[in-house]
Design a protein around this motif. Structure first.
Motif, mmCIF file in Angstrom:
data_model
loop_
_atom_site.group_PDB
_atom_site.id
_atom_site.type_symbol
_atom_site.label_atom_id
_atom_site.label_comp_id
_atom_site.label_asym_id
_atom_site.label_seq_id
_atom_site.Cartn_x
_atom_site.Cartn_y
_atom_site.Cartn_z
ATOM 1 N N ARG A 9 -2.413 3.724 -16.790
ATOM 2 C CA ARG A 9 -2.246 3.087 -17.981
ATOM 3 C C ARG A 9 -2.011 4.355 -18.984
ATOM 4 O O ARG A 9 -1.397 4.120 -20.212
ATOM 5 C CB ARG A 9 -3.249 2.342 -18.412
ATOM 6 N N THR A 10 -2.553 5.553 -18.723
ATOM 7 C CA THR A 10 -2.378 6.695 -19.599
ATOM 8 C C THR A 10 -1.454 7.838 -19.174
ATOM 9 O O THR A 10 -1.172 8.700 -19.724
ATOM 10 C CB THR A 10 -3.611 7.226 -19.931
ATOM 11 N N ILE A 85 -1.311 -0.006 -35.930
ATOM 12 C CA ILE A 85 -1.884 1.042 -36.695
ATOM 13 C C ILE A 85 -1.191 2.573 -36.945
ATOM 14 O O ILE A 85 -0.835 3.020 -35.709
ATOM 15 C CB ILE A 85 -3.519 1.144 -36.296
ATOM 16 N N ASN A 86 -0.984 3.015 -38.010
ATOM 17 C CA ASN A 86 -0.385 4.380 -38.181
ATOM 18 C C ASN A 86 -1.655 5.192 -38.685
ATOM 19 O O ASN A 86 -2.433 4.897 -39.370
ATOM 20 C CB ASN A 86 0.693 4.197 -39.146
ATOM 21 N N MET A 109 -2.286 3.768 -27.012
ATOM 22 C CA MET A 109 -1.613 4.582 -27.936
ATOM 23 C C MET A 109 -0.086 4.334 -27.523
ATOM 24 O O MET A 109 0.366 4.126 -26.311
ATOM 25 C CB MET A 109 -1.956 5.836 -27.551
ATOM 26 N N THR A 110 0.862 4.386 -28.649
ATOM 27 C CA THR A 110 2.129 3.984 -28.440
ATOM 28 C C THR A 110 3.069 4.985 -29.226
ATOM 29 O O THR A 110 2.826 5.864 -29.771
ATOM 30 C CB THR A 110 2.496 2.547 -28.989
ATOM 31 N N PHE A 114 4.308 2.427 -34.544
ATOM 32 C CA PHE A 114 2.943 2.350 -34.756
ATOM 33 C C PHE A 114 2.315 3.441 -33.568
ATOM 34 O O PHE A 114 2.924 3.572 -32.576
ATOM 35 C CB PHE A 114 2.223 0.981 -34.414
ATOM 36 N N ASP A 115 1.282 4.122 -34.067
ATOM 37 C CA ASP A 115 0.766 5.078 -33.422
ATOM 38 C C ASP A 115 -0.237 4.215 -32.335
ATOM 39 O O ASP A 115 -0.543 4.923 -31.118
ATOM 40 C CB ASP A 115 0.042 6.028 -34.073
ATOM 41 N N LEU A 116 -0.954 3.213 -32.871
ATOM 42 C CA LEU A 116 -1.933 2.488 -32.082
ATOM 43 C C LEU A 116 -1.555 0.981 -31.957
ATOM 44 O O LEU A 116 -1.133 0.452 -32.988
ATOM 45 C CB LEU A 116 -3.234 2.788 -32.313
ATOM 46 N N MET A 117 -1.841 0.202 -30.927
ATOM 47 C CA MET A 117 -1.736 -1.240 -30.917
ATOM 48 C C MET A 117 -3.132 -1.775 -30.505
ATOM 49 O O MET A 117 -3.470 -1.289 -29.496
ATOM 50 C CB MET A 117 -0.683 -1.861 -30.067
#
Length: 163
Positions: A9-10, A85-86, A109-110, A114-117
């Protein structure tokens, strides 16, 4: 497919070997997480003890979890949303703070807009507003959020682990 990453996942971590028999065990458990080891053994050609050992190894390696999955509506959680989220600066402190919030069921983290979902599960709209407005937007480093409120869930499966 001979192996899977323990931390796929990471994108990092070591890669434990997962053979066809272990994948078949995972498939059996995804169909019914309470299936007896003896029945799994019969389906995959192993003894009950061998299945028990393999399952424990898969759990210890973090390859899988055995959990009860609920329908949020049936347990009083009537509002779900995905929040993009940015972040300014390092993502890790914000991701860690989100991970600690019980309403945040999924934090990733994406790359992209966006930086995060973050998937959020709440009791109602007021609860969702509180989580987003008072807890997420006030985190140091959060620059902006965009919410995608779920109107109807059409599909949710956990079968991707055996493909």
């Amino acid at each position: 497919m001979a192996s899977r990453s323990a931390d796929s996942r990471t994108g990092g971590g070591t890669s434990p070997t997962i053979d066809a028999v272990s994948l078949a065990i995972i498939e059996q458990l995804q169909e019914d997480g309470r299936r007896p080891y003896a029945a799994i053994g019969k389906a995959v050609g192993l003894s009950e003890a061998a299945v028990r050992q393999r399952v424990q190894k898969l759990l210890d390696q973090g390859v899988m979890q055995i959990v009860a999955v609920t329908d949020p509506l049936t347990v009083g959680l009537r509002r779900q949303a995905m929040v993009g989220i940015n972040v300014e600066g390092d993502l890790d402190p914000v991701a860690d703070a989100l991970t600690a919030m019980p309403e945040c069921e999924y934090v990733v983290m994406t790359a992209g807009s966006f930086d995060l979902m973050v998937e959020i599960v709440c009791e109602d709209d007021d609860h969702l507003l509180d989580v987003i407005n008072r807890r997420i937007r006030t985190l140091p480093g959060v620059r902006s959020t965009e919410s995608f409120v779920y109107l109807k869930l059409k599909k949710q499966t956990y079968m991707w682990g055996i493909r």
